[in-house]
Design a protein around this motif. Structure first.
Motif, PDB file in Angstrom:
ATOM      1  N   ILE A 108      -5.757  -8.277 -18.332  1.00  0.00           N
ATOM      2  CA  ILE A 108      -7.170  -8.457 -18.643  1.00  0.00           C
ATOM      3  C   ILE A 108      -8.000  -7.761 -17.555  1.00  0.00           C
ATOM      4  O   ILE A 108      -7.625  -7.810 -16.388  1.00  0.00           O
ATOM      5  CB  ILE A 108      -7.483  -9.976 -18.694  1.00  0.00           C
ATOM      6  CG1 ILE A 108      -6.653 -10.673 -19.794  1.00  0.00           C
ATOM      7  CG2 ILE A 108      -8.962 -10.241 -18.883  1.00  0.00           C
ATOM      8  CD1 ILE A 108      -6.997 -10.287 -21.207  1.00  0.00           C
ATOM      9  N   PRO A 109      -9.120  -7.106 -17.912  1.00  0.00           N
ATOM     10  CA  PRO A 109      -9.929  -6.401 -16.899  1.00  0.00           C
ATOM     11  C   PRO A 109     -10.372  -7.325 -15.765  1.00  0.00           C
ATOM     12  O   PRO A 109     -10.556  -8.529 -15.985  1.00  0.00           O
ATOM     13  CB  PRO A 109     -11.143  -5.905 -17.703  1.00  0.00           C
ATOM     14  CG  PRO A 109     -10.678  -5.842 -19.110  1.00  0.00           C
ATOM     15  CD  PRO A 109      -9.668  -6.966 -19.252  1.00  0.00           C
ATOM     16  N   PRO A 110     -10.544  -6.767 -14.570  1.00  0.00           N
ATOM     17  CA  PRO A 110     -10.948  -7.590 -13.417  1.00  0.00           C
ATOM     18  C   PRO A 110     -12.383  -8.098 -13.545  1.00  0.00           C
ATOM     19  O   PRO A 110     -13.147  -7.670 -14.418  1.00  0.00           O
ATOM     20  CB  PRO A 110     -10.821  -6.619 -12.239  1.00  0.00           C
ATOM     21  CG  PRO A 110     -10.960  -5.253 -12.848  1.00  0.00           C
ATOM     22  CD  PRO A 110     -10.360  -5.359 -14.219  1.00  0.00           C
ATOM     23  N   GLN A 111     -12.745  -9.000 -12.673  1.00  0.00           N
ATOM     24  CA  GLN A 111     -14.067  -9.633 -12.682  1.00  0.00           C
ATOM     25  C   GLN A 111     -15.194  -8.599 -12.665  1.00  0.00           C
ATOM     26  O   GLN A 111     -16.238  -8.800 -13.273  1.00  0.00           O
ATOM     27  CB  GLN A 111     -14.177 -10.545 -11.447  1.00  0.00           C
ATOM     28  CG  GLN A 111     -15.448 -11.373 -11.361  1.00  0.00           C
ATOM     29  CD  GLN A 111     -15.487 -12.508 -12.369  1.00  0.00           C
ATOM     30  OE1 GLN A 111     -14.486 -13.157 -12.604  1.00  0.00           O
ATOM     31  NE2 GLN A 111     -16.632 -12.737 -12.970  1.00  0.00           N
ATOM     32  N   ASN A 112     -14.994  -7.476 -11.992  1.00  0.00           N
ATOM     33  CA  ASN A 112     -16.075  -6.483 -11.867  1.00  0.00           C
ATOM     34  C   ASN A 112     -16.116  -5.506 -13.041  1.00  0.00           C
ATOM     35  O   ASN A 112     -16.774  -4.480 -12.974  1.00  0.00           O
ATOM     36  CB  ASN A 112     -15.949  -5.729 -10.540  1.00  0.00           C
ATOM     37  CG  ASN A 112     -14.642  -4.944 -10.430  1.00  0.00           C
ATOM     38  OD1 ASN A 112     -13.851  -4.886 -11.382  1.00  0.00           O
ATOM     39  ND2 ASN A 112     -14.400  -4.352  -9.284  1.00  0.00           N
ATOM     40  N   HIS A 113     -15.413  -5.816 -14.122  1.00  0.00           N
ATOM     41  CA  HIS A 113     -15.431  -4.952 -15.310  1.00  0.00           C
ATOM     42  C   HIS A 113     -16.850  -4.796 -15.849  1.00  0.00           C
ATOM     43  O   HIS A 113     -17.283  -3.723 -16.214  1.00  0.00           O
ATOM     44  CB  HIS A 113     -14.510  -5.552 -16.380  1.00  0.00           C
ATOM     45  CG  HIS A 113     -14.506  -4.803 -17.675  1.00  0.00           C
ATOM     46  ND1 HIS A 113     -15.280  -5.175 -18.751  1.00  0.00           N
ATOM     47  CD2 HIS A 113     -13.827  -3.696 -18.066  1.00  0.00           C
ATOM     48  CE1 HIS A 113     -15.059  -4.320 -19.751  1.00  0.00           C
ATOM     49  NE2 HIS A 113     -14.183  -3.423 -19.370  1.00  0.00           N
ATOM     50  N   HIS A 114     -17.575  -5.892 -15.913  1.00  0.00           N
ATOM     51  CA  HIS A 114     -18.985  -5.852 -16.289  1.00  0.00           C
ATOM     52  C   HIS A 114     -19.688  -7.084 -15.731  1.00  0.00           C
ATOM     53  O   HIS A 114     -19.027  -8.006 -15.258  1.00  0.00           O
ATOM     54  CB  HIS A 114     -19.173  -5.743 -17.804  1.00  0.00           C
ATOM     55  CG  HIS A 114     -18.639  -6.920 -18.579  1.00  0.00           C
ATOM     56  ND1 HIS A 114     -17.301  -7.136 -18.816  1.00  0.00           N
ATOM     57  CD2 HIS A 114     -19.291  -7.959 -19.161  1.00  0.00           C
ATOM     58  CE1 HIS A 114     -17.155  -8.245 -19.522  1.00  0.00           C
ATOM     59  NE2 HIS A 114     -18.333  -8.762 -19.749  1.00  0.00           N
ATOM     60  N   GLN A 115     -21.018  -7.070 -15.756  1.00  0.00           N
ATOM     61  CA  GLN A 115     -21.791  -8.138 -15.146  1.00  0.00           C
ATOM     62  C   GLN A 115     -22.381  -9.062 -16.204  1.00  0.00           C
ATOM     63  O   GLN A 115     -22.750  -8.621 -17.287  1.00  0.00           O
ATOM     64  CB  GLN A 115     -22.943  -7.541 -14.318  1.00  0.00           C
ATOM     65  CG  GLN A 115     -22.495  -6.626 -13.199  1.00  0.00           C
ATOM     66  CD  GLN A 115     -21.714  -7.351 -12.132  1.00  0.00           C
ATOM     67  OE1 GLN A 115     -22.063  -8.468 -11.743  1.00  0.00           O
ATOM     68  NE2 GLN A 115     -20.647  -6.725 -11.649  1.00  0.00           N
ATOM     69  N   HIS A 116     -22.454 -10.326 -15.845  1.00  0.00           N
ATOM     70  CA  HIS A 116     -23.089 -11.310 -16.710  1.00  0.00           C
ATOM     71  C   HIS A 116     -24.338 -11.853 -16.054  1.00  0.00           C
ATOM     72  O   HIS A 116     -24.400 -11.970 -14.846  1.00  0.00           O
ATOM     73  CB  HIS A 116     -22.136 -12.498 -16.945  1.00  0.00           C
ATOM     74  CG  HIS A 116     -21.224 -12.288 -18.101  1.00  0.00           C
ATOM     75  ND1 HIS A 116     -20.405 -13.282 -18.581  1.00  0.00           N
ATOM     76  CD2 HIS A 116     -21.007 -11.216 -18.882  1.00  0.00           C
ATOM     77  CE1 HIS A 116     -19.713 -12.806 -19.603  1.00  0.00           C
ATOM     78  NE2 HIS A 116     -20.043 -11.563 -19.806  1.00  0.00           N
ATOM     79  N   SER A 117     -25.309 -12.196 -16.891  1.00  0.00           N
ATOM     80  CA  SER A 117     -26.433 -12.964 -16.377  1.00  0.00           C
ATOM     81  C   SER A 117     -25.974 -14.415 -16.251  1.00  0.00           C
ATOM     82  O   SER A 117     -24.922 -14.791 -16.778  1.00  0.00           O
ATOM     83  CB  SER A 117     -27.622 -12.864 -17.340  1.00  0.00           C
ATOM     84  OG  SER A 117     -27.284 -13.481 -18.560  1.00  0.00           O
ATOM     85  N   VAL A 118     -26.767 -15.228 -15.593  1.00  0.00           N
ATOM     86  CA  VAL A 118     -26.394 -16.633 -15.409  1.00  0.00           C
ATOM     87  C   VAL A 118     -26.202 -17.329 -16.754  1.00  0.00           C
ATOM     88  O   VAL A 118     -25.268 -18.096 -16.956  1.00  0.00           O
ATOM     89  CB  VAL A 118     -27.470 -17.365 -14.574  1.00  0.00           C
ATOM     90  CG1 VAL A 118     -27.161 -18.861 -14.496  1.00  0.00           C
ATOM     91  CG2 VAL A 118     -27.515 -16.772 -13.175  1.00  0.00           C
ATOM     92  N   SER A 119     -27.081 -17.007 -17.714  1.00  0.00           N
ATOM     93  CA  SER A 119     -27.006 -17.688 -19.015  1.00  0.00           C
ATOM     94  C   SER A 119     -25.771 -17.307 -19.809  1.00  0.00           C
ATOM     95  O   SER A 119     -25.350 -18.024 -20.716  1.00  0.00           O
ATOM     96  CB  SER A 119     -28.263 -17.386 -19.833  1.00  0.00           C
ATOM     97  OG  SER A 119     -28.336 -15.999 -20.113  1.00  0.00           O
ATOM     98  N   GLN A 120     -25.190 -16.158 -19.495  1.00  0.00           N
ATOM     99  CA  GLN A 120     -23.988 -15.751 -20.217  1.00  0.00           C
ATOM    100  C   GLN A 120     -22.737 -16.453 -19.686  1.00  0.00           C
ATOM    101  O   GLN A 120     -21.699 -16.423 -20.326  1.00  0.00           O
ATOM    102  CB  GLN A 120     -23.811 -14.224 -20.130  1.00  0.00           C
ATOM    103  CG  GLN A 120     -24.804 -13.456 -20.998  1.00  0.00           C
ATOM    104  CD  GLN A 120     -24.701 -11.957 -20.782  1.00  0.00           C
ATOM    105  OE1 GLN A 120     -24.550 -11.504 -19.661  1.00  0.00           O
ATOM    106  NE2 GLN A 120     -24.780 -11.200 -21.854  1.00  0.00           N
ATOM    107  N   GLY A 121     -22.837 -17.029 -18.534  1.00  0.00           N
ATOM    108  CA  GLY A 121     -21.711 -17.784 -17.993  1.00  0.00           C
ATOM    109  C   GLY A 121     -20.609 -16.895 -17.453  1.00  0.00           C
ATOM    110  O   GLY A 121     -20.806 -15.712 -17.201  1.00  0.00           O
TER     111      GLY A 121
END
Ligand SMILES: [Zn+2]
Length: 80
Positions: free
Chosen positions: A56-69
């Motif tokens: 599975i792609p690493p945490q830095n694959h893409h960014q989430h806003s706070v509301s996206q969790g």
């Protein structure tokens, strides 16, 4: 043959197939998944194709806003 998840229902669009729990497994970034195919982020619906290595792609694959969790990946299309 690809199995496709239908909306939020755990339903596989293949004649004769039954409910398949592989679509309900959530993976965290960096996890090793069991099946190759297309995974969808549960927070933002971003899709990623997982092939050789099944990582599975690493945490830095893409960014989430706070509301996206948190970033969580679920199998969307299972390449059989
Ligand atoms: Zn996402």
């Amino acid at each position: 043959m690809a199995l496709v998840r239908s909306g939020n229902k755990q339903k596989i669009l293949e004649a004769g197939s039954q409910f398949n729990p592989v679509f309900d497994t959530e993976y965290k970034p960096g996890d090793t998944c069991k099946y190759e195919g297309i995974y969808k982020c549960t927070g933002c619906d971003k899709e990623v194709t997982i092939a050789n290595g099944k990582t599975i792609p690493p945490q830095n694959h893409h960014q989430h806003s706070v509301s996206q969790g948190n970033i969580r990946w679920k199998l969307f299309v299972y390449a059989q």
